[in-house]
Design a protein around this motif. Sequence first.
Motif, mmCIF file in Angstrom:
data_model
loop_
_atom_site.group_PDB
_atom_site.id
_atom_site.type_symbol
_atom_site.label_atom_id
_atom_site.label_comp_id
_atom_site.label_asym_id
_atom_site.label_seq_id
_atom_site.Cartn_x
_atom_site.Cartn_y
_atom_site.Cartn_z
ATOM 1 N N LYS A 112 0.832 -1.200 0.000
ATOM 2 C CA LYS A 112 0.000 0.000 0.000
ATOM 3 C C LYS A 112 0.870 1.255 0.000
ATOM 4 N N GLN A 161 1.353 4.123 -2.875
ATOM 5 C CA GLN A 161 1.101 5.544 -2.619
ATOM 6 C C GLN A 161 2.281 6.403 -3.048
ATOM 7 N N THR A 195 2.203 9.302 -5.689
ATOM 8 C CA THR A 195 2.739 10.637 -5.369
ATOM 9 C C THR A 195 3.751 11.101 -6.416
ATOM 10 N N ARG A 240 2.015 12.330 -9.346
ATOM 11 C CA ARG A 240 1.410 13.628 -9.107
ATOM 12 C C ARG A 240 2.463 14.749 -9.153
ATOM 13 N N LEU A 241 3.626 14.455 -8.545
ATOM 14 C CA LEU A 241 4.716 15.444 -8.578
ATOM 15 C C LEU A 241 5.112 15.733 -10.019
ATOM 16 N N ARG A 251 2.532 17.860 -11.688
ATOM 17 C CA ARG A 251 2.549 19.271 -11.328
ATOM 18 C C ARG A 251 3.669 20.015 -12.055
ATOM 19 N N ASP A 254 -12.734 12.369 -2.953
ATOM 20 C CA ASP A 254 -11.756 13.303 -2.380
ATOM 21 C C ASP A 254 -10.861 13.900 -3.455
ATOM 22 N N SER A 255 -10.461 13.055 -4.415
ATOM 23 C CA SER A 255 -9.495 13.555 -5.388
ATOM 24 C C SER A 255 -10.150 14.372 -6.489
ATOM 25 N N ILE A 259 6.475 12.107 -0.258
ATOM 26 C CA ILE A 259 5.218 12.640 0.260
ATOM 27 C C ILE A 259 5.453 14.032 0.833
ATOM 28 N N ASP A 307 5.546 16.412 -2.033
ATOM 29 C CA ASP A 307 4.174 16.623 -2.501
ATOM 30 C C ASP A 307 3.476 17.643 -1.594
ATOM 31 N N GLY A 355 -2.207 7.837 6.770
ATOM 32 C CA GLY A 355 -3.072 6.775 6.259
ATOM 33 C C GLY A 355 -3.715 5.971 7.380
ATOM 34 N N LYS A 377 -4.285 9.717 3.666
ATOM 35 C CA LYS A 377 -3.362 9.475 2.561
ATOM 36 C C LYS A 377 -3.987 8.421 1.668
ATOM 37 N N PRO A 378 -3.929 8.479 0.374
ATOM 38 C CA PRO A 378 -3.266 9.521 -0.405
ATOM 39 C C PRO A 378 -3.913 10.899 -0.191
ATOM 40 N N ILE A 379 -3.063 11.928 -0.212
ATOM 41 C CA ILE A 379 -3.520 13.269 0.125
ATOM 42 C C ILE A 379 -4.444 13.820 -0.967
ATOM 43 N N ALA A 380 -5.661 14.183 -0.561
ATOM 44 C CA ALA A 380 -6.572 14.847 -1.493
ATOM 45 C C ALA A 380 -6.304 16.343 -1.381
ATOM 46 N N PRO A 381 -5.793 16.955 -2.473
ATOM 47 C CA PRO A 381 -5.390 18.366 -2.373
ATOM 48 C C PRO A 381 -6.469 19.276 -1.797
ATOM 49 N N LEU A 424 -8.766 18.679 0.323
ATOM 50 C CA LEU A 424 -8.933 18.519 1.769
ATOM 51 C C LEU A 424 -7.799 19.221 2.529
#
Lengths: 355, 134
Positions: free
Chosen positions: A172, A176, A180, A183-184, A187, A239-240, B14, B17, B83, B104-108, B110
Amino acid sequence: MGAAIRSKDWAKTSLGPPDTWPTELRIVVRLMLTTNHPIFVFWGPELTCLYNDAYSQSLGPELHPGALGKPAREVWDEIWDIIGPQIKIVMSGKGATWHKDHLVPITRKGARDEVFWTYSYSPIDDPSSASGVGGVLVICSETTEKVLTARELQQELEAREVLLQEVNHRIKNSLQLVSTLLRLEGRAAQTDETRSSLSRASARVNAISSVHELIYRTGGFATIRIKDYVGELCEAISDSLAGQSGVTLTYESVEMEVSTDLAISMALLINELVTNAFKHAFPNGRMGVIEVKVSAENDHLTVCVADNGVGKSAEASGNLGSRIIDGLVGQVSATISEGNEGEGHRVHLRIPLKG
Amino acid sequence: MTLRVLVVEDEFLIATDLMDLIEEFGHIPVGPADTLESAVRFVGQSKPDICTMDLRLRGGQSGVAVAQEMLQQFGLHSIFVSGNLDANMRPRLVELDPIAFVGKPIAPHLLHQALDLADRSLTEHRSKQKRTEQ
């Protein structure tokens, strides 16, 4: 033990010489000496001890051969609180006792050993005694090895489970990190298209990660509870994505177990369908609802993703998202049907359940 | 106001991020710290207003203990980012008067909400302080 019993000077014990023993005792002693099952006998008012070769193997030099012909109280002082009450029950004519894998420690070869026994205490009739019972026949087998092996296996099993949990936690966490990273990268990307591609890739990894999160948290291995995971997944997707729009995601699911493999495929499918709806059904800040519903009939699951947006747009097909959907639908042998129904768009997946 | 946010997180990616997101939302990220010692050092150097706090830190250190230290020594409140924020964990964190919880995973969005919340309560708190000083 036959020789030991014959050569023992019984006249010095409360039993007296063997030719004066009651018939019942003589029959029992003869039976005891002719079997290889461990047997112990208490006889008479002093509960004089007799036992056979098989039993002597569970004793150390502290008790064997000294215990022969001695009163029970003297021989078994260290465990009298365990066996005393049982002997009393049997001797008073109240019947027999039975214990399985019962801990009765014995001091042997200088150490007090944890010894486990499966044993019975049975009455030996004696018409001349007031209670009708002249002694106690103990038929037993030492089960220490079996009990300790079972205990070790249990501990081993628990350690394995902890390890497996740890592995799932690592999986897990690693997923993640992958998400991440994407996502980085997203961005830092120069164009909107790259940004959006990387963000979708990140969401796909999250969908898989949510399944492992649940495996880790619930301690299941081969199967996971579909209701929990649909909730978990939809919360994560919501959430996302929901942060950017006035779109609400609702979900509903049957309570049921599915295999981890199927769960991962379903997670990716639901992620694609919901993301499509978010992306295409509500242009220009349109508000709305996306509904995920998982239901079950005898031999198949139905996943329905419906929205009340503007209907399916043509550009949604042909991209990676639809290739993933088609591929996974094939992988789980599902059938897919979709259409614009009244308001919005609706996709139905029918997934057969094996065996 | 612009917040200075100390990121306490032992996983470098993380942390990166988080720092990017904090910057994107108009605040100043500080750190990242991955132990109590480094967190204390960053507090001295960079005077943060709040922290984001992971629960499991390097060398098995507990983020709960770090959050407690930050609150008691420096009056810094935390946004817990983890998490493991399940129903068992949250009540244990309540006494640390957390600003918010972010999974986690981080929801921007939130995290954004949590930072807004911190911003509002800190602004309010400081204007109250000013009034009592005057």
